[in-house]
Scaffold this motif. Structure first.
Motif, PDB file in Angstrom:
ATOM      1  N   ALA A   1      -7.654   3.280  -2.846  1.00 47.85           N
ATOM      2  CA  ALA A   1      -6.381   2.774  -2.345  1.00 47.85           C
ATOM      3  C   ALA A   1      -5.455   2.525  -3.526  1.00 47.85           C
ATOM      4  O   ALA A   1      -5.889   2.098  -4.592  1.00 47.85           O
ATOM      5  N   CYS A   2      -4.175   2.787  -3.334  1.00 46.57           N
ATOM      6  CA  CYS A   2      -3.188   2.601  -4.396  1.00 46.57           C
ATOM      7  C   CYS A   2      -2.076   1.683  -3.899  1.00 46.57           C
ATOM      8  O   CYS A   2      -1.568   1.852  -2.785  1.00 46.57           O
ATOM      9  N   TYR A   3      -1.713   0.724  -4.739  1.00 41.90           N
ATOM     10  CA  TYR A   3      -0.704  -0.272  -4.398  1.00 41.90           C
ATOM     11  C   TYR A   3       0.406  -0.286  -5.435  1.00 41.90           C
ATOM     12  O   TYR A   3       0.169  -0.081  -6.618  1.00 41.90           O
ATOM     13  N   SER A   4       1.612  -0.590  -4.988  1.00 41.95           N
ATOM     14  CA  SER A   4       2.762  -0.739  -5.868  1.00 41.95           C
ATOM     15  C   SER A   4       2.754  -2.133  -6.484  1.00 41.95           C
ATOM     16  O   SER A   4       2.759  -3.139  -5.759  1.00 41.95           O
TER      17      SER A   4
ATOM     18  N   ASP B   1     -11.938   8.697  -3.710  1.00 41.38           N
ATOM     19  CA  ASP B   1     -10.590   8.290  -3.318  1.00 41.38           C
ATOM     20  C   ASP B   1     -10.487   6.772  -3.426  1.00 41.38           C
ATOM     21  O   ASP B   1     -11.447   6.051  -3.138  1.00 41.38           O
TER      22      ASP B   1
ATOM     23  N   PHE C   1       0.853  -1.193   0.000  1.00 38.78           N
ATOM     24  CA  PHE C   1       0.000   0.000   0.000  1.00 38.78           C
ATOM     25  C   PHE C   1       0.886   1.238   0.000  1.00 38.78           C
ATOM     26  O   PHE C   1       1.805   1.362   0.813  1.00 38.78           O
ATOM     27  N   ILE C   2       0.631   2.155  -0.935  1.00 37.99           N
ATOM     28  CA  ILE C   2       1.461   3.362  -1.011  1.00 37.99           C
ATOM     29  C   ILE C   2       0.678   4.658  -0.821  1.00 37.99           C
ATOM     30  O   ILE C   2       1.262   5.724  -0.786  1.00 37.99           O
ATOM     31  N   GLY C   3      -0.640   4.570  -0.692  1.00 37.49           N
ATOM     32  CA  GLY C   3      -1.414   5.776  -0.437  1.00 37.49           C
ATOM     33  C   GLY C   3      -2.768   5.743  -1.104  1.00 37.49           C
ATOM     34  O   GLY C   3      -3.276   4.692  -1.471  1.00 37.49           O
ATOM     35  N   LEU C   4      -3.345   6.934  -1.240  1.00 41.28           N
ATOM     36  CA  LEU C   4      -4.657   7.083  -1.861  1.00 41.28           C
ATOM     37  C   LEU C   4      -4.524   7.892  -3.141  1.00 41.28           C
ATOM     38  O   LEU C   4      -3.678   8.770  -3.244  1.00 41.28           O
ATOM     39  N   THR C   5      -5.374   7.591  -4.109  1.00 42.52           N
ATOM     40  CA  THR C   5      -5.434   8.420  -5.315  1.00 42.52           C
ATOM     41  C   THR C   5      -6.612   9.365  -5.169  1.00 42.52           C
ATOM     42  O   THR C   5      -7.636   9.014  -4.583  1.00 42.52           O
ATOM     43  N   ARG C   6      -6.431  10.542  -5.698  1.00 39.51           N
ATOM     44  CA  ARG C   6      -7.496  11.547  -5.668  1.00 39.51           C
ATOM     45  C   ARG C   6      -7.580  12.208  -7.024  1.00 39.51           C
ATOM     46  O   ARG C   6      -6.570  12.530  -7.637  1.00 39.51           O
TER      47      ARG C   6
END
Length: 84
Positions: A28-31, A26, A15-20
């Motif tokens: 969830a964003c993953y690598s 919003d 998990f690297i953060g949220l996209t907006r």
């Protein structure tokens, strides 16, 4: 109405953060790189097996419009972009 953010179970370390984005919820964003590493280490997959599993079972598993997004890390120089 509050939007529910969906997460990918078992991939907390990727998990690297949220996209907006304007007009979108919003997410969830993953690598992708980290997901592949997790699959290789945790599930003892080869790199090819991990990519195939990711593409079919994670990226290809549509849940709904709030499902996570997956980031393929690259540099601007690596992209072949043409401006018109």
């Amino acid at each position: 109405m509050e939007t529910q953010i969906l997460f990918a179970d078992g991939f907390e370390d990727a998990f690297i953060g949220l996209t907006r984005s304007f007009g979108l919820s919003d997410r969830a964003c993953y690598s992708i790189t980290k997901i592949i590493e997790i699959l290789m280490e945790r599930d003892k997959m080869t790199e090819d097996e991990a990519y195939e599993f990711f593409e079919f079972n994670i990226l290809g598993a549509y849940v709904d419009e709030n499902m996570p997004v997956f980031l393929e890390e690259t540099s601007f120089e690596e992209m072949e972009i043409t401006y018109e």
